[in-house]
Design a protein around this motif. Sequence first.
Motif, PDB file in Angstrom:
ATOM      1  N   LYS A  89      39.836 -47.968  25.544  1.00 14.01           N
ATOM      2  CA  LYS A  89      41.195 -48.422  25.266  1.00 14.01           C
ATOM      3  C   LYS A  89      41.638 -49.530  26.222  1.00 14.01           C
ATOM      4  O   LYS A  89      42.820 -49.804  26.324  1.00 14.01           O
ATOM      5  CB  LYS A  89      42.161 -47.238  25.365  1.00 14.01           C
ATOM      6  CG  LYS A  89      41.887 -46.169  24.309  1.00 14.01           C
ATOM      7  CD  LYS A  89      42.800 -44.971  24.486  1.00 14.01           C
ATOM      8  CE  LYS A  89      42.464 -43.888  23.465  1.00 14.01           C
ATOM      9  NZ  LYS A  89      43.220 -42.650  23.718  1.00 14.01           N
ATOM     10  N   LEU A  95      40.075 -39.614  30.875  1.00 12.66           N
ATOM     11  CA  LEU A  95      39.810 -40.782  30.030  1.00 12.66           C
ATOM     12  C   LEU A  95      40.564 -40.726  28.706  1.00 12.66           C
ATOM     13  O   LEU A  95      40.319 -41.528  27.816  1.00 12.66           O
ATOM     14  CB  LEU A  95      38.303 -40.905  29.761  1.00 12.66           C
ATOM     15  CG  LEU A  95      37.423 -41.151  30.988  1.00 12.66           C
ATOM     16  CD1 LEU A  95      35.957 -41.215  30.594  1.00 12.66           C
ATOM     17  CD2 LEU A  95      37.830 -42.439  31.708  1.00 12.66           C
ATOM     18  N   PHE A  96      41.481 -39.772  28.584  1.00 14.21           N
ATOM     19  CA  PHE A  96      42.216 -39.676  27.314  1.00 14.21           C
ATOM     20  C   PHE A  96      42.927 -40.993  27.027  1.00 14.21           C
ATOM     21  O   PHE A  96      42.912 -41.491  25.923  1.00 14.21           O
ATOM     22  CB  PHE A  96      43.215 -38.526  27.366  1.00 14.21           C
ATOM     23  CG  PHE A  96      44.056 -38.438  26.125  1.00 14.21           C
ATOM     24  CD1 PHE A  96      43.488 -38.031  24.933  1.00 14.21           C
ATOM     25  CD2 PHE A  96      45.393 -38.795  26.142  1.00 14.21           C
ATOM     26  CE1 PHE A  96      44.242 -37.974  23.777  1.00 14.21           C
ATOM     27  CE2 PHE A  96      46.147 -38.735  24.993  1.00 14.21           C
ATOM     28  CZ  PHE A  96      45.577 -38.327  23.804  1.00 14.21           C
ATOM     29  N   ASP A  97      43.558 -41.504  28.034  1.00 15.99           N
ATOM     30  CA  ASP A  97      44.213 -42.811  27.970  1.00 15.99           C
ATOM     31  C   ASP A  97      44.010 -43.431  29.339  1.00 15.99           C
ATOM     32  O   ASP A  97      43.878 -42.709  30.309  1.00 15.99           O
ATOM     33  CB  ASP A  97      45.721 -42.639  27.724  1.00 15.99           C
ATOM     34  CG  ASP A  97      46.138 -43.086  26.337  1.00 15.99           C
ATOM     35  OD1 ASP A  97      45.334 -43.740  25.646  1.00 15.99           O
ATOM     36  OD2 ASP A  97      47.270 -42.794  25.952  1.00 15.99           O
ATOM     37  N   PRO A  98      43.991 -44.750  29.422  1.00 12.09           N
ATOM     38  CA  PRO A  98      43.941 -45.328  30.760  1.00 12.09           C
ATOM     39  C   PRO A  98      45.201 -44.918  31.521  1.00 12.09           C
ATOM     40  O   PRO A  98      46.303 -45.048  30.993  1.00 12.09           O
ATOM     41  CB  PRO A  98      43.943 -46.840  30.502  1.00 12.09           C
ATOM     42  CG  PRO A  98      43.506 -46.998  29.077  1.00 12.09           C
ATOM     43  CD  PRO A  98      44.000 -45.777  28.367  1.00 12.09           C
ATOM     44  N   ASN A 132      37.263 -39.394  25.039  1.00 16.35           N
ATOM     45  CA  ASN A 132      38.702 -39.627  25.210  1.00 16.35           C
ATOM     46  C   ASN A 132      39.472 -38.344  25.476  1.00 16.35           C
ATOM     47  O   ASN A 132      40.273 -37.895  24.668  1.00 16.35           O
ATOM     48  CB  ASN A 132      39.262 -40.315  23.966  1.00 16.35           C
ATOM     49  CG  ASN A 132      38.512 -41.587  23.668  1.00 16.35           C
ATOM     50  OD1 ASN A 132      38.446 -42.487  24.509  1.00 16.35           O
ATOM     51  ND2 ASN A 132      37.894 -41.660  22.506  1.00 16.35           N
ATOM     52  N   LEU A 187      51.540 -46.484  29.776  1.00 12.49           N
ATOM     53  CA  LEU A 187      50.291 -46.003  30.359  1.00 12.49           C
ATOM     54  C   LEU A 187      50.378 -45.886  31.876  1.00 12.49           C
ATOM     55  O   LEU A 187      49.458 -45.402  32.519  1.00 12.49           O
ATOM     56  CB  LEU A 187      49.135 -46.948  29.988  1.00 12.49           C
ATOM     57  CG  LEU A 187      48.755 -47.023  28.515  1.00 12.49           C
ATOM     58  CD1 LEU A 187      47.670 -48.070  28.303  1.00 12.49           C
ATOM     59  CD2 LEU A 187      48.278 -45.668  28.018  1.00 12.49           C
ATOM     60  N   TRP A 188      51.479 -46.355  32.447  1.00 13.67           N
ATOM     61  CA  TRP A 188      51.601 -46.360  33.909  1.00 13.67           C
ATOM     62  C   TRP A 188      51.937 -44.980  34.446  1.00 13.67           C
ATOM     63  O   TRP A 188      52.696 -44.223  33.842  1.00 13.67           O
ATOM     64  CB  TRP A 188      52.711 -47.315  34.347  1.00 13.67           C
ATOM     65  CG  TRP A 188      52.402 -48.767  34.228  1.00 13.67           C
ATOM     66  CD1 TRP A 188      52.835 -49.621  33.251  1.00 13.67           C
ATOM     67  CD2 TRP A 188      51.624 -49.564  35.137  1.00 13.67           C
ATOM     68  NE1 TRP A 188      52.363 -50.883  33.487  1.00 13.67           N
ATOM     69  CE2 TRP A 188      51.619 -50.889  34.638  1.00 13.67           C
ATOM     70  CE3 TRP A 188      50.937 -49.287  36.323  1.00 13.67           C
ATOM     71  CZ2 TRP A 188      50.948 -51.930  35.286  1.00 13.67           C
ATOM     72  CZ3 TRP A 188      50.268 -50.320  36.965  1.00 13.67           C
ATOM     73  CH2 TRP A 188      50.271 -51.623  36.441  1.00 13.67           C
ATOM     74  N   ARG A 229      47.239 -46.156  34.190  1.00 14.45           N
ATOM     75  CA  ARG A 229      47.371 -47.360  35.019  1.00 14.45           C
ATOM     76  C   ARG A 229      48.078 -46.997  36.314  1.00 14.45           C
ATOM     77  O   ARG A 229      49.122 -46.359  36.291  1.00 14.45           O
ATOM     78  CB  ARG A 229      48.153 -48.438  34.258  1.00 14.45           C
ATOM     79  CG  ARG A 229      47.514 -48.823  32.939  1.00 14.45           C
ATOM     80  CD  ARG A 229      48.327 -49.872  32.216  1.00 14.45           C
ATOM     81  NE  ARG A 229      48.292 -51.162  32.892  1.00 14.45           N
ATOM     82  CZ  ARG A 229      48.970 -52.233  32.455  1.00 14.45           C
ATOM     83  NH1 ARG A 229      49.730 -52.147  31.372  1.00 14.45           N
ATOM     84  NH2 ARG A 229      48.881 -53.380  33.100  1.00 14.45           N
ATOM     85  N   VAL A 230      47.494 -47.392  37.402  1.00 12.58           N
ATOM     86  CA  VAL A 230      48.089 -47.074  38.699  1.00 12.58           C
ATOM     87  C   VAL A 230      48.366 -48.362  39.462  1.00 12.58           C
ATOM     88  O   VAL A 230      47.646 -49.357  39.319  1.00 12.58           O
ATOM     89  CB  VAL A 230      47.196 -46.133  39.531  1.00 12.58           C
ATOM     90  CG1 VAL A 230      47.069 -44.788  38.828  1.00 12.58           C
ATOM     91  CG2 VAL A 230      45.824 -46.725  39.779  1.00 12.58           C
ATOM     92  N   TYR A 276      39.922 -46.471  35.070  1.00 13.40           N
ATOM     93  CA  TYR A 276      39.589 -46.019  33.706  1.00 13.40           C
ATOM     94  C   TYR A 276      38.272 -46.648  33.253  1.00 13.40           C
ATOM     95  O   TYR A 276      37.378 -45.959  32.760  1.00 13.40           O
ATOM     96  CB  TYR A 276      40.722 -46.398  32.755  1.00 13.40           C
ATOM     97  CG  TYR A 276      40.398 -46.184  31.286  1.00 13.40           C
ATOM     98  CD1 TYR A 276      40.550 -44.933  30.700  1.00 13.40           C
ATOM     99  CD2 TYR A 276      39.931 -47.236  30.497  1.00 13.40           C
ATOM    100  CE1 TYR A 276      40.256 -44.735  29.366  1.00 13.40           C
ATOM    101  CE2 TYR A 276      39.629 -47.048  29.162  1.00 13.40           C
ATOM    102  CZ  TYR A 276      39.791 -45.800  28.597  1.00 13.40           C
ATOM    103  OH  TYR A 276      39.492 -45.612  27.268  1.00 13.40           O
ATOM    104  N   SER A 313      44.839 -52.360  37.208  1.00 10.39           N
ATOM    105  CA  SER A 313      45.304 -50.994  36.979  1.00 10.39           C
ATOM    106  C   SER A 313      44.414 -50.246  35.990  1.00 10.39           C
ATOM    107  O   SER A 313      44.497 -49.031  35.883  1.00 10.39           O
ATOM    108  CB  SER A 313      46.744 -50.995  36.472  1.00 10.39           C
ATOM    109  OG  SER A 313      46.795 -51.483  35.151  1.00 10.39           O
ATOM    110  N   PHE A 314      43.586 -50.978  35.259  1.00  9.85           N
ATOM    111  CA  PHE A 314      42.686 -50.321  34.313  1.00  9.85           C
ATOM    112  C   PHE A 314      41.329 -50.025  34.945  1.00  9.85           C
ATOM    113  O   PHE A 314      40.462 -49.442  34.303  1.00  9.85           O
ATOM    114  CB  PHE A 314      42.467 -51.208  33.076  1.00  9.85           C
ATOM    115  CG  PHE A 314      43.662 -51.300  32.170  1.00  9.85           C
ATOM    116  CD1 PHE A 314      43.878 -50.341  31.187  1.00  9.85           C
ATOM    117  CD2 PHE A 314      44.576 -52.336  32.299  1.00  9.85           C
ATOM    118  CE1 PHE A 314      44.982 -50.424  30.351  1.00  9.85           C
ATOM    119  CE2 PHE A 314      45.677 -52.423  31.469  1.00  9.85           C
ATOM    120  CZ  PHE A 314      45.883 -51.461  30.492  1.00  9.85           C
TER     121      PHE A 314
END
Lengths: 990, 203
Positions: free
Chosen positions: B153, A597-600, A593, A622-623, A602-603, B186, B182-183
């Motif tokens: 996550k 990859l720390f946080d997703p 993490n 997260l966006w 979102r795109v 990740y 969107s995930f």
Amino acid sequence: MTTAFRLPKGGRIDRTKPIVVRFNGREVPAFQGDTAASALLANGIHFVGRSFKYHRPRGIMSHGSEEPNALLDVDRGGNRREPNNRATVVEAFDGLALKSQNHWPSLTFDVGEINDRLGAIFVAGFYYKTFMWPPKFWTSVYEPIIRRAAGLGQAPTAPDPDRYAQRHAHAEVLVVGAGPAGIAAALVASEDPNKRVILCDEQAEPGGALLHDVTSEIDGVPTSAWVKAAIETLDARENVTILPRTTAFGYFNHNHVALAERITDHLRVPLTGLPRERLWQVRAGRVILATGAHERPLVFADNDRPGIMLAESLRCFVNRYAVLPGRQIVIATTGASAYRAAIDLKAAGASVTVVDLRLEGDCGTELVAAVHAGVEVLTNHTVIGSHGRQRVTGLIVAKLDGNGAVGAPRVLACDCAGMSGGWTPAVHLFSQSRGKLRFDSGLDAFVPGASVQAETSAGSCRGVYDLAATIADGAKAAGGSRAVAASPTYTSFQPARIMPAPPGQKPVKAFVDFQNDVTAKDIKLAVAEGFTSIEHVKRYTTTGMATDQGKTSNMNALGLLAGQLATEIPAVGTTTFRLPYTPVTFGTFAGPNRGDLFDPARVTPIHDWAVANGAKFEDVGLWKRAWYFPARDETMHQAVARETKAVRTSAGIFDASTLGKIEVTGADAAEFMNRIYTNAWTKLEVGRCRYGLMLKEDGYVFDDGVAARLSPTLFHVTTTTGGAPRVLAHMEDFLQTEWPDLKVFLTSITEQWAVIAVQGRRAREMIAPLIEDIALDDAAFPHMAVRTGHIAGVPCRLFRVSFTGELGFEINVPADYGQAVWEAVYESGRRFDVTPYGTEAMHVLRAEKGYIIVGQETDGTVTPDDLGLSGLVGKAKRDFVGKRSLVRPDVVATGRKQLVGLRTGDLSLILDEGAQIVADPNQTVPMKMIGHVTSSYMSANIGRSIALALVVDGRRRMNERLHVTTPNGFAQATVVEPVFLDPEGVRLHA
Amino acid sequence: MLENRSIMRREGILDQVAMPAEPSSVALRTLPPEARFVLRLGAGDATRNGSIAGLSLALPINRFGADASRLATRLGPDEWLLIGPDADAETMHADAARALAGTHHALVDISHRNVGMELSGRAAAVILNAGCPLDLGDRQFPPGSATRTLLGKAEVVLFRLADVPDRLGVAVPHYRIECWRSFARYVHGYLAGAAAEYAAVRN
């Protein structure tokens, strides 16, 4: 330097693989299979560091993870440097660089050693007593000095080059500890091939204490052969996972046990791709703890000199690593197990004397065996001190007379000493599992009481020390039985809290906690000053609070405290054991993490276009959202000014894909909407949209957004970006628990649809060429209407809505078509110089119109009326979520903060969002604050700064002059309506 | 305008993402665009309907049924996820809508909301377990299982498909992972990172 103390044969080292490690720059020859400690000892190096508080010379005391003294800075190359590694568990490899710590300028000559002479000052509670006054000095003077002086080693500054992994695992049985008890348990547990068994052990190879037992036999074979055969059996079973170099360090509820596996630290050149460490989170049906026991040091004056080690550790170094820790060895003991060490050391060629506190008659067969082996034994003797500064040169011993009085001291010369005060079961994990400990006076130890989870302790961690009994105990823990014949184990000992010393002995340092430099005197002082609880004594003296968590010291500290209080150990109790059992790297906890990859992140479907077109992004939840699109070297301010002007003069295009979207389906969909939102929905026609406010039961605004009715039974609801998950949860909550009778289903469609907002007077002309099946003219498709059809050949839900106050459309297309449609619309808009704009321009545009943003104008304490939106509350509605709260006395009272606009006197001044507002800047402090700024921007369209604010009774203060805090004092601002542009809304119908 | 649809290609969020090095013991693949529907339907209504769009709904919770090209998963008492080829989107929708006419239900097109990946290989389960706390043992999560769960996550739907032969012809576990669009980067990055050690190479 030669490896003068390496024995010519024996040990588990690989003599075919000679290596060289470095210690403070010096070459230290060793073999593969050595630890840093055994490599140093093989070269006659005992003195490896300075103690924490007194900077006393310290050596290697133990052979395992309980080591309190030998903490080294370890450099594995390539920015892999780490302080405070225990020399006893660091596996040596060629090129490993070790350094001693906590000294200046050098290990042998250290200025900080003065602390040792000033011992009278550095007593228990030293900080609390010394740095009291003046109070201001604490933060400015004392703390910085203390912080510089305290702490061991230096934290690395380079980024960690390694990767770390994590894994969840499930097992029917987890066995912690691969000594004789653990191995026996694993053998029995894994007989059923349907039982998944994990056997973990902190050492590099399984075997536990058997790895350094070269004399015992099990069922007629040497222990090493028994271990080898058992591990081969386990290895051959598909249902067994053996994890060496893996420490179970945390035991949580539901048999959830955390393990730290060290994968590459012992390798000179690890394979690329291998993680350095792995965090295992094991959920086990049953946990068998076979965690062994720790030997207790003896408490006597100067018991910390380099060369004074635990007796069993002497035995380990000589047998497992073929290292003779000294040639002339004195072992002080109060129990039998040290005799085994004495015999093994003697067999390896050392001259050995045992000094035993016990009377000859209290000793068992070990005495005869030792004497027979040529060991000199002095029973009924105490140790009262030691000689030597950087290496022990002798133990001062004395005979006790019939009344226990200490006789005349004499010095036994030695170059190494052992000490053994008995054994302490390692009950740490059992205690972490919330099991209560029970004091067993026969064992003089806390042992596991009743288990509170599906857990069984086995072997010496519950005081079963005899080898055959340990194996039987392990098998029994796994639900089976295994009777073996094994060599007897010397187990008994006579507890001694502090070795008898002559009365009136001048002040001495007899260490209880070696790592935190806590002496017997400190414990006595704590009691003298009124501390009676072990938890208080622990914190006052810091005993047991170092990274070793008092593995070697706790029982001595408890015993001393009980003695001082003239009570028994059970009355004193024990401190709480906490995770981690041994130190765990931050990397292990962080795992993968970090970085991308720390946080997703979102795109949106249009993200890549925004990247390609130079967008700057901001994180919204997260966006990743396009924030603004700077042209060439524009500043953010310039870009936002250009973008906002373009929308008001021609057209802008905006990626609104992150908006939350929920499909509300079913015969009762309209009724459901009616109950969730404040305003009325049942009469909304198909094909029309409505802006809605949603409250929580407390009556405060929770979310807002536009919803469209696509059919009598289908609503397309939009939420704020950040509110999407909680709004869906809120809706589901009410649907499932309050209104299960409603025929409604909810489905998140946030990510099904890409949303392209086209805003500005040219918006219709821009999209018209791409649409054939929807009439776009004002009459057929008015503001707040919705149509379905196709754009650029792609099915779409087309909303005529506006968050800018301009004529606008929001084009919803399936996400995989989002970027292509965006590009088509953008291409079509080029003739109008269409401008992509980001979230910052969006914020400015909506603020010019006074449109709120939930979370910015609201903070969870704002009602619809506070926002001037009481018109959106359906007065005639029977009920909706939050309705009753809107008539609460505090909600209907005057004096609530209301949304207003602010115009600063200085046109160019942009107020700080969050800045406080007062009516009179000349009042005395603390001033009465009557509100705060919620939004503040420079508006290029209006040509001045604008702000929204929540102000007490704001709507009654129109044109009043208020004062707003700024970094440079107060600024004047005039209260105005919160709509700065086109209050009539004519632009919507351009 | 429908004829235009064929000229507009679906652009997946993972189209540009490449798998760094394919380790021998595991294969991670992104799946082509597909048609997907969330079906919400009372359990009793589902039993009455039997099968919809060629897919049986009579499944225990957390199990799926599949034919050569389509798949139906029961994720909860009243929730199914239907997946089929992209080209079948309209027929699947029409078939299901016809069968369910007059029944309280929701049939929501989420073809673009989700992204699919497949992971197979000897090490597939432990790679998933890098971020998924579920017990993926052969008896606990056998082929035919499907559930909503976590990967790191991110929320995912995890399917255990039928075992497939690996490069050496040995049958190995095979999983499908669905997550929100969107995930996807990740989730893909998380799995690729966890798989990296199975591609470990000697320096």
